[in-house]
Write an enzyme that holds these catalytic residues in place. Structure first.
Site, PDB file in Angstrom:
ATOM      1  N   CYS A   2       0.828  -1.204   0.000  1.00 45.45           N
ATOM      2  CA  CYS A   2       0.000   0.000   0.000  1.00 45.45           C
ATOM      3  C   CYS A   2       0.862   1.253   0.000  1.00 45.45           C
ATOM      4  CB  CYS A   2      -0.851   0.050   1.257  1.00 45.45           C
ATOM      5  SG  CYS A   2      -1.791  -1.422   1.564  1.00 45.45           S
ATOM      6  N   ARG A  27       4.859   0.481  -6.199  1.00 45.69           N
ATOM      7  CA  ARG A  27       4.875  -0.321  -4.975  1.00 45.69           C
ATOM      8  C   ARG A  27       3.960  -1.536  -5.093  1.00 45.69           C
ATOM      9  NH1 ARG A  27       6.608   2.691  -0.436  1.00 45.69           N
ATOM     10  NH2 ARG A  27       5.200   1.604   0.951  1.00 45.69           N
ATOM     11  N   TRP A  72      -2.952  -2.700  -1.408  1.00 49.15           N
ATOM     12  CA  TRP A  72      -2.474  -4.027  -1.804  1.00 49.15           C
ATOM     13  C   TRP A  72      -3.150  -4.985  -0.825  1.00 49.15           C
ATOM     14  CZ3 TRP A  72       0.980  -7.996  -0.092  1.00 49.15           C
ATOM     15  CH2 TRP A  72       1.565  -8.747  -1.117  1.00 49.15           C
ATOM     16  N   ASN A  96      -1.451   2.234   5.838  1.00 52.45           N
ATOM     17  CA  ASN A  96      -0.545   1.238   5.266  1.00 52.45           C
ATOM     18  C   ASN A  96      -0.003   0.417   6.429  1.00 52.45           C
ATOM     19  OD1 ASN A  96       1.497  -0.135   3.993  1.00 52.45           O
ATOM     20  ND2 ASN A  96       2.785   1.645   3.624  1.00 52.45           N
ATOM     21  N   GLY A  97      -0.098  -0.898   6.345  1.00 53.86           N
ATOM     22  CA  GLY A  97       0.397  -1.740   7.440  1.00 53.86           C
ATOM     23  C   GLY A  97      -0.648  -2.777   7.793  1.00 53.86           C
ATOM     24  N   GLU A 487      19.913 -15.463  -8.349  1.00 57.08           N
ATOM     25  CA  GLU A 487      19.326 -14.171  -8.720  1.00 57.08           C
ATOM     26  C   GLU A 487      18.811 -14.196 -10.169  1.00 57.08           C
ATOM     27  OE1 GLU A 487      18.229 -11.748  -7.237  1.00 57.08           O
ATOM     28  OE2 GLU A 487      18.155 -10.095  -8.642  1.00 57.08           O
ATOM     29  N   LYS A 491      14.975 -13.360 -10.978  1.00 54.12           N
ATOM     30  CA  LYS A 491      14.599 -12.286 -11.908  1.00 54.12           C
ATOM     31  C   LYS A 491      13.687 -12.815 -12.994  1.00 54.12           C
ATOM     32  CE  LYS A 491      15.358  -9.611 -10.359  1.00 54.12           C
ATOM     33  NZ  LYS A 491      15.753  -8.929  -9.155  1.00 54.12           N
ATOM     34  N   GLU A 494      10.111 -13.832 -11.611  1.00 53.16           N
ATOM     35  CA  GLU A 494       9.201 -12.777 -11.143  1.00 53.16           C
ATOM     36  C   GLU A 494       8.659 -11.914 -12.276  1.00 53.16           C
ATOM     37  OE1 GLU A 494      10.828  -9.931  -8.310  1.00 53.16           O
ATOM     38  OE2 GLU A 494      12.766 -10.051  -9.268  1.00 53.16           O
ATOM     39  N   HIS A 510      21.813 -34.442  -7.280  1.00 53.82           N
ATOM     40  CA  HIS A 510      21.105 -34.834  -6.045  1.00 53.82           C
ATOM     41  C   HIS A 510      19.605 -34.603  -6.170  1.00 53.82           C
ATOM     42  CE1 HIS A 510      24.950 -35.530  -4.231  1.00 53.82           C
ATOM     43  NE2 HIS A 510      25.345 -34.332  -4.635  1.00 53.82           N
ATOM     44  N   LYS A 609       7.038  -3.574  -4.471  1.00 59.87           N
ATOM     45  CA  LYS A 609       8.418  -3.090  -4.400  1.00 59.87           C
ATOM     46  C   LYS A 609       8.921  -3.062  -2.967  1.00 59.87           C
ATOM     47  CE  LYS A 609      12.112  -1.283  -6.112  1.00 59.87           C
ATOM     48  NZ  LYS A 609      12.969  -2.248  -6.820  1.00 59.87           N
TER      49      LYS A 609
HETATM   50  C1  F6R Z   1      13.190  -9.113  -6.374  1.00 64.95           C
HETATM   51  C2  F6R Z   1      12.991  -8.163  -5.301  1.00 64.95           C
HETATM   52  C3  F6R Z   1      12.630  -8.687  -3.953  1.00 64.95           C
HETATM   53  C4  F6R Z   1      13.342  -7.846  -2.884  1.00 64.95           C
HETATM   54  C5  F6R Z   1      12.879  -8.254  -1.494  1.00 64.95           C
HETATM   55  C6  F6R Z   1      13.615  -7.501  -0.418  1.00 64.95           C
HETATM   56  O1  F6R Z   1      13.524  -8.452  -7.555  1.00 64.95           O
HETATM   57  O2  F6R Z   1      13.084  -6.982  -5.498  1.00 64.95           O
HETATM   58  O3  F6R Z   1      12.966 -10.019  -3.830  1.00 64.95           O
HETATM   59  O4  F6R Z   1      14.714  -8.025  -3.013  1.00 64.95           O
HETATM   60  O5  F6R Z   1      11.509  -8.001  -1.372  1.00 64.95           O
HETATM   61  O6  F6R Z   1      13.453  -6.120  -0.536  1.00 64.95           O
HETATM   62  P1  F6R Z   1      14.428  -5.103   0.145  1.00 64.95           P
HETATM   63  O7  F6R Z   1      15.759  -5.214  -0.494  1.00 64.95           O
HETATM   64  O8  F6R Z   1      13.796  -3.767  -0.069  1.00 64.95           O
HETATM   65  O9  F6R Z   1      14.498  -5.475   1.601  1.00 64.95           O
END
Ligand code: F6R
Length: 614
Positions: A2, A27, A72, A96-97, A487, A491, A494, A510, A609
């Site tokens: 949110c 976000r 959200w 938000n929360g 990673e 990437k 997602e 394994h 985000k």
């Molecule tokens: C993936 C991504 C998430 C964040 C995770 C932690 O692309 O962005 O996996 O890395 O939500 O977020 P932060 O770094 O803000 O704690």
């Protein structure tokens, strides 16, 4: 997650609120709404996008003060009723929360005669505030002042919140408060903005005041007064944000993610610039406030992070162990916070979080601190919550990252971990001065080498197109390239929604080998280094089972062509630094795959985000 916004000033509030909400779209959200305070509380809300909300707004909404929200969904469906703002009598609230004790409060308020319209936890806040202000559901005469009512309300809430409220009986006043959810005020000329993050109002002002945990601010167009939850006035100073609005716009790129991938030559450079001396083989990280002696006495490092930041943390583990000889553990915030960690000796906790607001990371750091550990943060956001919860902060200088998928913040985190490991290695004698000089020389080449990769991105796009219809993808790597593989898979999954898994290449036999079929794409990070020959064996192993191998390899590696079907090249670099270059290749591979599949690259489904709830 949110996003909340608020405005009080001399201009019509509605267009400013909508514009600010659009800046917070990244976000992640599924409904949106605004309330403008005029002679009544004019409220519009809608499931769907901000554009859907705009389509139901009249041409003009009178009023120079208001609040807005992108939701959200956590409690209840993403529909219009559950969208914020929520109203009780003459009060409107956005939040938000998560309010953890909302069911208990709801029951009490229903007994008091309040009628709940939504399934949200937020609705208890607005009714509770009304109850404290007026004493009963139908009353319009105040029992106390709004600050007192707000304080009493907050005292009853358990959980996390950033709240903004307006009240018809308090014209010209916006009230905000926070606990464990981000909230910042932007100070304009005769106007004040409130938002979950500064990008919401950056085009109006760079002068900001951060609202801290358990603080309430009474905001009027001429200024903001801060109070603790016990009513004590708090003196606040403003800070200036260095980012400018261009840095947060797309600058002609089709997506923020592509722009942010391209910014890495600069962001990587900015992150190490001014901190390394090639002549002396030294790294200057004064902001750590750690003497050589304190570094020498460290017995363990505990890295806490989530998602991409966790992958950077795993690279950090290898670096701290190799360069500084410090045993290092890496835990996800969500696991650490409910574990029973053994934290004896001189343990340094390092929280890695680009947003500085990830709820699990924050909770885990609080837990680590309760064992008496020193805690430091690596974050990209000045003034974020983590910076106030840790003893020292290393800022990555990546600039604002809007695309939900982390790219430039990931490489900036890796750079920061190199600096830290090198600094610790020098202090503990793990790295001699000549090796440090060589590493710094290699580090300084990285921005130019990233640019070389970007210049040849068409080849990566071709490869992405070739495999864009695949259902499964595997990414394999060893040692320093293992976090790169993780990673790369994260990437891809997602943003393209392709099932992708990252594996330590030695683990293939394994279990995962059972999944390799004719044509399964396997991305093998096979850059030159001490595990290169082992990687070649793994490549042969998967080829023998029908896999199609996409290798990420050094420019001058001719051997690899014998085994891989496609080779994506990186300029040769120091073994310890090649993960940065390989990561850029894999970001582009994910980006172009998602593009080919028509996915919403910057806002992947179900993701946010800044993950400010557990
Ligand atoms: C993936 C991504 C998430 C964040 C995770 C932690 O692309 O962005 O996996 O890395 O939500 O977020 P932060 O770094 O803000 O704690």
């Amino acid at each position: 997650m949110c996003g909340i916004v608020g405005y009080v000033g001399r201009n019509p509030a509605a267009p400013i609120l909508i514009d600010s909400l659009k800046k917070l779209e990244y976000r992640g959200y599924d409904s949106a709404g605004i309330t403008v305070l005029n002679s009544s509380l004019t409220t519009y809300k809608n499931a769907g996008m901000i554009a859907d909300l705009e389509s139901i707004l009249p041409g003009e909404i009178k009023g120079n003060i208001g609040i807005g929200h992108t939701r959200w969904a956590t409690h209840g469906q993403p529909n219009t009723t559950n969208a914020h703002p929520h109203l009780s009598g003459d009060i409107a609230v956005v939040h938000n929360g998560i309010i953890e004790n909302y069911l208990e409060l709801k029951e009490k308020l229903i007994q008091a005669g309040y009628d709940f319209k939504s399934e949200t936890d937020t609705e208890v806040i607005v009714h509770l505030l009304h109850w404290h202000l007026y004493g009963e559901v139908s009353s319009e005469s105040k029992k106390c002042d709004i600050l007192t009512a707000f304080r009493m309300t907050l005292k009853e809430l358990e959980g996390s919140y950033a709240i903004a409220a307006v009240c018809r009986n308090e014209p010209g006043l916006l009230v905000v408060a926070r606990k464990d959810s981000p909230l910042v005020l932007g100070l304009g000329n005769g106007e004040i903005f409130a938002a979950s993050d500064v990008t919401a109002f950056l085009k109006h002002t760079k002068s900001v005041m951060f609202v801290d945990d358990m603080e309430i601010a009474l905001v009027r167009n001429e200024g903001a007064e801060f109070f603790g939850i016990d009513g004590t006035p708090i003196t606040k100073h403003s800070t200036t944000i260095e980012w400018d609005i261009e840095a947060a716009e797309k600058a002609g790129y089709q997506h923020y993610m592509l722009k942010e991938i391209h910014e890495q030559a600069t962001s990587v450079h900015d992150t190490f610039s001014g901190k390394v001396s090639e002549m002396e083989g030294s790294v200057n990280l004064d902001e750590l406030n750690l003497s050589n002696e304190q570094i020498q006495h460290l017995t363990r490092i505990e890295i806490i992070a989530c998602g991409t930041s966790w992958n950077a943390g795993l690279l950090g583990k290898y670096l701290f162990e190799q360069l500084a000889g410090i045993h290092t553990d890496v835990d996800t915030g969500s696991e650490f916070r409910y574990g029973y960690p053994v934290m004896c000796g001189e343990v340094l906790t390092i929280a890695i979080t680009q947003s500085g607001e990830t709820a699990d990371t924050l909770a885990a750091v609080r837990g680590a601190k309760s064992y008496g550990c020193r805690a430091m943060a690596i974050t990209n956001v000045v003034g974020s919550t983590i910076t106030r919860e840790t003893d020292s902060v290393l800022y990555t200088r990546a600039g604002p990252e809007i695309g939900v998928a982390a790219t430039k913040t990931f490489t900036a985190q890796m750079i920061t971990l190199y600096l830290l490991a090198l600094r610790f290695g020098r202090a503990r004698g793990g790295v001699n001065v000549d090796d440090a000089k060589n590493l710094i020389i290699a580090l300084k080449r990285i921005p130019g080498q990233i640019q070389m990769i970007l210049n040849k991105k068409d080849l990566i796009q071709e490869c992405a197109l070739q495999f864009a219809d695949s259902n499964d993808y595997f990414f394999i790597g060893r040692h320093l390239n293992y976090p790169v593989a993780l990673e790369g898979a994260l990437k891809l999954k997602e943003i393209s929604y392709i099932h992708a898994e990252g594996y330590a290449a030695g683990e293939l036999k394994h279990g995962p080998l059972a999944l390799i079929n004719d044509g399964t794409p396997i991305v093998a990070i096979a850059t030159k280094g001490h595990t290169y020959d082992k990687m070649l064996s793994n490549i042969k192993e998967v080829k023998a089972r029908g896999a199609v191998v996409i290798a990420v390899a050094d420019e001058d590696d001719t051997e690899i062509e014998k085994y891989a079907d496609v080779v994506l090249r990186i300029p040769p670099s120091h073994e310890l630094l090649s993960p940065i270059l390989s990561s850029v290749v894999l970001q582009l591979l994910a980006y172009y795959t998602a593009l080919a599949r028509g996915c919403p690259v910057d806002k992947p489904r179900n993701l946010a985000k800044s993950v400010t709830v557990e």
